[in-house]
Design a protein around this motif. Structure first.
Motif, PDB file in Angstrom:
ATOM      1  N   LEU A 124       0.810  -1.217   0.000  1.00  0.00           N
ATOM      2  CA  LEU A 124       0.000   0.000   0.000  1.00  0.00           C
ATOM      3  C   LEU A 124       0.847   1.273   0.000  1.00  0.00           C
ATOM      4  O   LEU A 124       0.409   2.320  -0.453  1.00  0.00           O
ATOM      5  CB  LEU A 124      -0.927   0.024   1.231  1.00  0.00           C
ATOM      6  CG  LEU A 124      -2.173  -0.864   1.163  1.00  0.00           C
ATOM      7  CD1 LEU A 124      -1.818  -2.320   1.364  1.00  0.00           C
ATOM      8  CD2 LEU A 124      -3.222  -0.420   2.161  1.00  0.00           C
ATOM      9  N   HIS A 326      -6.404   1.514   1.705  1.00  0.00           N
ATOM     10  CA  HIS A 326      -6.165   1.086   0.322  1.00  0.00           C
ATOM     11  C   HIS A 326      -6.463   2.217  -0.650  1.00  0.00           C
ATOM     12  O   HIS A 326      -5.767   2.406  -1.637  1.00  0.00           O
ATOM     13  CB  HIS A 326      -7.025  -0.136  -0.004  1.00  0.00           C
ATOM     14  CG  HIS A 326      -6.604  -1.361   0.733  1.00  0.00           C
ATOM     15  ND1 HIS A 326      -7.060  -1.672   1.992  1.00  0.00           N
ATOM     16  CD2 HIS A 326      -5.739  -2.337   0.403  1.00  0.00           C
ATOM     17  CE1 HIS A 326      -6.497  -2.787   2.394  1.00  0.00           C
ATOM     18  NE2 HIS A 326      -5.689  -3.209   1.453  1.00  0.00           N
ATOM     19  N   ASN A 327      -7.516   2.945  -0.379  1.00  0.00           N
ATOM     20  CA  ASN A 327      -7.886   4.031  -1.286  1.00  0.00           C
ATOM     21  C   ASN A 327      -7.624   5.396  -0.646  1.00  0.00           C
ATOM     22  O   ASN A 327      -8.345   6.351  -0.907  1.00  0.00           O
ATOM     23  CB  ASN A 327      -9.360   3.895  -1.691  1.00  0.00           C
ATOM     24  CG  ASN A 327      -9.590   4.346  -3.120  1.00  0.00           C
ATOM     25  OD1 ASN A 327      -8.636   4.533  -3.883  1.00  0.00           O
ATOM     26  ND2 ASN A 327     -10.832   4.550  -3.483  1.00  0.00           N
ATOM     27  N   ARG A 329      -5.609   7.405  -1.461  1.00  0.00           N
ATOM     28  CA  ARG A 329      -5.380   8.345  -2.571  1.00  0.00           C
ATOM     29  C   ARG A 329      -6.618   9.158  -2.903  1.00  0.00           C
ATOM     30  O   ARG A 329      -6.535  10.168  -3.585  1.00  0.00           O
ATOM     31  CB  ARG A 329      -4.936   7.555  -3.810  1.00  0.00           C
ATOM     32  CG  ARG A 329      -5.918   6.463  -4.199  1.00  0.00           C
ATOM     33  CD  ARG A 329      -5.279   5.410  -5.099  1.00  0.00           C
ATOM     34  NE  ARG A 329      -6.259   4.359  -5.424  1.00  0.00           N
ATOM     35  CZ  ARG A 329      -5.941   3.192  -5.972  1.00  0.00           C
ATOM     36  NH1 ARG A 329      -4.678   2.913  -6.251  1.00  0.00           N
ATOM     37  NH2 ARG A 329      -6.870   2.302  -6.248  1.00  0.00           N
TER      38      ARG A 329
ATOM     39  N   ASP B 308     -11.648   2.721  -8.346  1.00  0.00           N
ATOM     40  CA  ASP B 308     -10.382   2.598  -7.610  1.00  0.00           C
ATOM     41  C   ASP B 308     -10.442   1.757  -6.340  1.00  0.00           C
ATOM     42  O   ASP B 308      -9.464   1.703  -5.613  1.00  0.00           O
ATOM     43  CB  ASP B 308      -9.822   3.993  -7.281  1.00  0.00           C
ATOM     44  CG  ASP B 308     -10.864   4.919  -6.651  1.00  0.00           C
ATOM     45  OD1 ASP B 308     -11.923   4.422  -6.222  1.00  0.00           O
ATOM     46  OD2 ASP B 308     -10.619   6.139  -6.599  1.00  0.00           O
ATOM     47  N   TRP B 309     -11.541   1.093  -6.072  1.00  0.00           N
ATOM     48  CA  TRP B 309     -11.572   0.269  -4.853  1.00  0.00           C
ATOM     49  C   TRP B 309     -10.704  -0.977  -5.053  1.00  0.00           C
ATOM     50  O   TRP B 309     -10.732  -1.594  -6.105  1.00  0.00           O
ATOM     51  CB  TRP B 309     -12.998  -0.185  -4.550  1.00  0.00           C
ATOM     52  CG  TRP B 309     -13.944   0.883  -4.109  1.00  0.00           C
ATOM     53  CD1 TRP B 309     -13.826   2.229  -4.310  1.00  0.00           C
ATOM     54  CD2 TRP B 309     -15.179   0.685  -3.405  1.00  0.00           C
ATOM     55  NE1 TRP B 309     -14.922   2.876  -3.765  1.00  0.00           N
ATOM     56  CE2 TRP B 309     -15.759   1.949  -3.215  1.00  0.00           C
ATOM     57  CE3 TRP B 309     -15.836  -0.448  -2.934  1.00  0.00           C
ATOM     58  CZ2 TRP B 309     -16.989   2.121  -2.564  1.00  0.00           C
ATOM     59  CZ3 TRP B 309     -17.047  -0.287  -2.286  1.00  0.00           C
ATOM     60  CH2 TRP B 309     -17.605   0.992  -2.106  1.00  0.00           C
ATOM     61  N   TRP B 310     -10.004  -1.364  -3.995  1.00  0.00           N
ATOM     62  CA  TRP B 310      -9.191  -2.579  -4.075  1.00  0.00           C
ATOM     63  C   TRP B 310      -8.752  -2.975  -2.677  1.00  0.00           C
ATOM     64  O   TRP B 310      -8.787  -2.172  -1.733  1.00  0.00           O
ATOM     65  CB  TRP B 310      -7.944  -2.338  -4.958  1.00  0.00           C
ATOM     66  CG  TRP B 310      -6.876  -1.570  -4.263  1.00  0.00           C
ATOM     67  CD1 TRP B 310      -6.855  -0.223  -4.065  1.00  0.00           C
ATOM     68  CD2 TRP B 310      -5.693  -2.086  -3.640  1.00  0.00           C
ATOM     69  NE1 TRP B 310      -5.729   0.133  -3.365  1.00  0.00           N
ATOM     70  CE2 TRP B 310      -5.000  -0.986  -3.088  1.00  0.00           C
ATOM     71  CE3 TRP B 310      -5.158  -3.379  -3.499  1.00  0.00           C
ATOM     72  CZ2 TRP B 310      -3.793  -1.134  -2.400  1.00  0.00           C
ATOM     73  CZ3 TRP B 310      -3.957  -3.530  -2.821  1.00  0.00           C
ATOM     74  CH2 TRP B 310      -3.281  -2.413  -2.277  1.00  0.00           C
ATOM     75  N   GLY B 311      -8.329  -4.223  -2.537  1.00  0.00           N
ATOM     76  CA  GLY B 311      -7.532  -4.643  -1.400  1.00  0.00           C
ATOM     77  C   GLY B 311      -8.273  -4.915  -0.103  1.00  0.00           C
ATOM     78  O   GLY B 311      -7.661  -5.353   0.851  1.00  0.00           O
ATOM     79  N   PHE B 312      -9.578  -4.672  -0.068  1.00  0.00           N
ATOM     80  CA  PHE B 312     -10.281  -4.871   1.192  1.00  0.00           C
ATOM     81  C   PHE B 312     -10.508  -6.350   1.471  1.00  0.00           C
ATOM     82  O   PHE B 312     -10.852  -6.727   2.575  1.00  0.00           O
ATOM     83  CB  PHE B 312     -11.602  -4.098   1.213  1.00  0.00           C
ATOM     84  CG  PHE B 312     -12.360  -4.159  -0.083  1.00  0.00           C
ATOM     85  CD1 PHE B 312     -12.074  -3.256  -1.093  1.00  0.00           C
ATOM     86  CD2 PHE B 312     -13.327  -5.116  -0.280  1.00  0.00           C
ATOM     87  CE1 PHE B 312     -12.752  -3.322  -2.303  1.00  0.00           C
ATOM     88  CE2 PHE B 312     -14.008  -5.184  -1.475  1.00  0.00           C
ATOM     89  CZ  PHE B 312     -13.717  -4.288  -2.492  1.00  0.00           C
TER      90      PHE B 312
END
Lengths: 427, 447
Positions: A124, A326-327, A329, B308-312
């Motif tokens: 990340l 994660h987001n 940004r 842009d969502w990811w990784g959860f």
């Protein structure tokens, strides 16, 4: 062919990290937001060497060894604040083994610090830094529910740090103490928010009492906890997560009683008590996208919360709700939306740069660009607060990113059409 | 009336049962309008400068430059502004997971068995969710409200017009097909596996789908046998709500909206659909759709995605911001940007803008005129309402947004939102900003 070019450019961008930190770099003809003046410096240059800013001005002279980047009028800002996150503390939120985000404790443990869990090699970190966010405040969270108990009222200490990614113990700003108040924290305090202040007062009294005075008292804190809490009472920053206007007023009164240095985090209804916040000089770290009544503490949530607080003279910083990591940004978009709803553009940029650095006491990253200061900055393509703008180059202490992020590598793998072999050979 | 609905659970209604809980939606009163001199993104891939949009009887009458106004349409000056079709969200839980998110409001996931195709999201929709109003302020004129993804078969979704109403029936999009929400991957196996029940694995997920489809085939056959029988005394089979939904899919009356993240799982689901001879309309979330963009386009399956969502969770680990652009690149593709969020639905224009910008940064050369389709026509297509809305074409519903500037700017706001030609939101006129019953007298009203 165009696709091929893109890949080469990405590869070259990576090679630029081989430039010695001792070599000077000039960013020429940029629109420079030092965040020390209200207007940007147009057509200006920045010279950096050995991780520091050597000079800012127009038409700077440089020698032949200096690497020159033509900015062509693009925006240059300090590295942006990623908000309160768990960057380096979590890889995959749903996988418990990869997440050190929340401490479930049955007792109140102000001595809990999230820092030892920080992993600069987290995927990340690269992903976030490549978006122009160079530092964050690691948030200490308590896990609610049955296991947490009243201890989670004080969630522990977080620290601010640069997202440099080097495998060294990080330099950090001063620790801050996280406190959860309001309806969501009621389960942490015997189901009544009234008990939250009772428990806080009790803990503070304990911290300021001797062991003998406490001999026959039921205790909330360990010996270490008392010592740590005492230092925060004397001289520390408290991050109080609270949304409801009446709770904010109670928080202000409590902070005033004890002369505490606090920041309101969340503050969905802060606009309703903007005047008392301003006169108490208490900053608010908020998410400008919070405009729905997610719960009854947020019935007053509005899109112009930031604009109204600014109008009243409250110092603002931005942070996505829920410590989105994660987001993280997305915080630039948060700032842009605040502008769309009335906050001046410069004030929105301050809320991602100088304001959070100042209110966190983070001298490592002052959130400004100045001669002698760290060369932690971003050259932008387009408007840094707009959704179509993006970070073109990011420096932390003069160094550009060491490696492409996982997401950049995935793009490189899946961008070419009809590869001759399985894509897994593309790396 | 949709094709092939003339028999089913009773002699008049099909398995889609669109006659049950029928739409009572009526367009609000409107006048003939001529929106003048805007930059128009039609939703069909075109961008017109200094163009006009004419509206009559709630329908798009004409789109073009210097349209005549012989019979006195009311003119609206849109100079310097932008016009797009009404924004459409193919993945919303508004009403079923409303604000405030109290426990008593959680009506979106029937987490009692892995197969609950008999439940309908519309029966959980709370029309007073303030999220509907907020979404309207963001230009959203229609949406698909879906059950959650805890179950392999989550139930039916409902297409709503985003109008203020007291009942969901008064929001229900007339003649829109029903959708079945299904879910791949981690959620069903986590929810049930953690209770020691099936499915506990992805193997269990597939076995769960297949066993239900086998039952549905038998159910469908029993009704076909009944209808084909010459025996006048033949008794109709027992109705089964769950099987009605699945049989509706097998008959092609009900669309399939498939929550699925990983590329390999999407390919497996396409095989499953082939095994039981039904069609997957769209994969939702589709975080790895970029890995199989060509396959999805070849199968004529849409992918609805976040910017842009990811990784959860693990199945979201390979999310990249170029996903939508890469899916869009394939010829005959159907990329859709969805929200799955009460916050995101308010800014789908920004979500599309982010995806476009990332695609362009990767060299894909995507224009705003093309990208607007991700939140208009492509979404309408995957919801089965593209003949009615989703683009500014003569004859279609006048679901129209006037933006104060380029809608792909973070600073853009929807000035006016028209639904069936009626002005349903005006940013500059509090009288034309609906307030849900719940928000009456609440502090958000301002001071």
């Amino acid at each position: 062919m165009r696709i091929l070019t893109v890949i080469i450019v990405v590869t070259l961008a990576c090679c630029s990290c081989l430039v010695s930190a001792q070599q000077a770099t000039l960013i020429r003809n940029a629109t420079i937001h030092t965040m020390l003046e209200t207007a940007p410096q147009q057509n200006s240059d920045v010279l950096i060497r050995a991780g520091r800013i050597v000079a800012i001005g127009s038409g700077l002279d440089v020698d032949a060894q200096t690497r020159v980047i033509e900015a062509e009028g693009r925006h240059l800002t300090p590295g942006l604040f990623a908000g309160i996150t768990q960057l380096g503390l979590v890889e995959v939120s749903a996988e418990q083994d990869t997440s050190d985000a929340a401490f479930a404790s049955n007792s109140m443990r102000p001595e809990f610090s999230i820092l030892p869990a920080y992993n600069p090699a987290s995927a990340l970190i690269d992903i976030t830094r490549s978006e122009g966010l160079t530092w964050t405040l690691l948030g200490a969270a308590s896990s609610g529910g049955q296991d947490a108990g009243m201890g989670a009222l004080i969630a522990g200490q977080g620290v601010s740090l640069d997202l440099g990614g080097a495998m060294t113990l990080p330099d950090t700003g001063p620790s801050v103490l996280f406190v959860n108040l309001g309806g969501r924290a009621a389960e942490l305090s015997g189901q009544s928010r009234a008990a939250q202040f009772m428990l806080l007062e009790q803990a503070m009294r304990e911290a300021q009492s001797s062991g003998r005075q406490l001999a026959n008292e039921p205790r909330l804190l360990t010996v270490t906890g008392r010592e740590v809490l005492a230092t925060f009472i004397a001289d520390g920053r408290w991050m109080v997560q609270v949304d409801r206007a009446s709770d904010i007023l109670q928080t202000l009164a409590w902070a005033k009683r004890h002369d505490l240095d606090i920041v309101i985090v969340g503050g969905a209804e802060a606009w309703r008590v903007a005047a008392p916040l301003a006169s108490a000089e208490v900053p608010v770290m908020l998410d400008p996208l919070t405009n729905l009544p997610g719960d009854f503490d947020q019935l007053g949530a509005r899109l112009d919360n930031a604009a109204r607080l600014h109008q009243a003279g409250v110092t603002l910083a931005f942070s996505a709700a829920g410590m989105d990591s994660h987001n993280a940004r997305k915080v630039r978009q948060l700032a842009g939306v605040a502008v769309a709803h009335g906050l001046p553009w410069h004030s929105a940029l301050l809320a991602l740069t100088r304001n959070p650095a100042q209110l966190l006491g983070y001298t490592q990253q002052p959130g400004t660009l100045s001669k002698g200061g760290p060369a932690t900055m971003v050259l932008w393509h387009g408007d840094p607060l707009d959704v179509t703008g993006y970070a073109e180059q990011v420096w932390i202490d003069g160094e550009t990113q060491q490696r492409p992020s996982r997401q950049q590598l995935l793009l490189q793998r899946y961008l070419p059409q009809n590869p001759p072999r399985a894509r897994q050979f593309l790396h | 009336m949709l094709p092939g609905v003339s028999f089913g659970a009773d002699s008049d209604a099909g398995f889609a049962a669109e006659d049950s809980y029928p739409s009572t939606y009526q367009p609000a009163a409107s006048e003939p309008l001529l929106l003048r001199n805007a930059t128009v993104l039609t939703g069909t891939g075109a961008r017109l400068e200094a163009a006009d949009v004419a509206i009559r009887n709630g329908r798009i009458e004409a789109v073009g430059v210097d349209l005549p106004n012989p019979d006195g349409h009311t003119e609206v000056d849109a100079s310097g502004r932008w016009i797009t079709p009404g924004i459409i969200d193919i993945h919303s839980h508004l009403g079923v997971y409303p604000s405030p998110g109290t426990a008593s409001h959680a009506d979106g996931n029937e987490i009692t068995a892995p197969a609950t195709p008999g439940v309908w999201a519309e029966h959980g929709v709370w029309p007073q969710d303030p999220g509907f109003t907020a979404a309207r302020a963001g230009g959203v004129t229609a949406m698909l409200v879906l059950p959650g993804s805890a179950n392999l078969f989550g139930g039916r979704g409902v297409v709503l017009k985003n109008v203020p109403a007291v009942s969901y029936q008064a929001m229900k999009f007339p003649a829109a097909p029903h959708s079945l929400k299904m879910a791949c991957g981690e959620n069903p196996k986590r929810v049930y596996g953690s209770k020691g029940q099936a499915p506990m694995t992805r193997m269990g997920n597939l076995a769960g789908y297949r066993s239900q489809w086998i039952k549905a085939q038998q159910y469908l056959q029993s009704w076909e046998d009944y209808h084909n029988s010459d025996d006048e005394d033949a008794k109709p089979p027992q109705r089964d709500l769950a099987m009605e939904t699945l049989a509706g899919v097998l008959r092609g009356d009900i669309l399939v909206q498939m929550h699925c993240y990983r590329a390999d799982e999407m390919i497996t689901i396409l095989d499953l659909a082939e095994e039981f001879n039904y069609r997957v309309t769209a994969f939702h979330h589709a975080v790895e759709a970029y890995k199989i963009a060509d396959e999805l386009a070849a199968e004529n399956v849409c992918a609805a995605m976040w910017a842009d969502w990811w990784g959860f969770k693990m199945e979201a680990y390979d999310g990249i911001q170029e996903n939508i652009a890469l899916v869009d690149r394939a010829e005959h593709s159907c990329a859709v940007v969805h929200s799955d969020s009460a916050e995101g639905i308010q800014r789908l224009n920004q979500e599309a803008a982010k995806a476009m910008a990332r695609g362009n940064r990767a060299g894909l050369d995507i224009s705003a005129a093309e990208a607007i389709r991700w939140i208009t026509l492509n979404a309408a297509q995957a919801m089965g309402i593209a003949t009615e809305t989703g683009s500014l074409e003569p004859g279609k519903a006048a679901d129209v947004v006037i933006w104060n500037q380029h809608p792909f700017s973070v600073y853009a706001l929807a000035d006016q939102v028209y639904i069936d030609g009626a002005l349903m939101h005006d940013r500059n006129d509090p009288q034309l900003q609906a307030v849900s019953d719940f928000m009456l007298g609440q502090p958000a009203a301002g001071e």
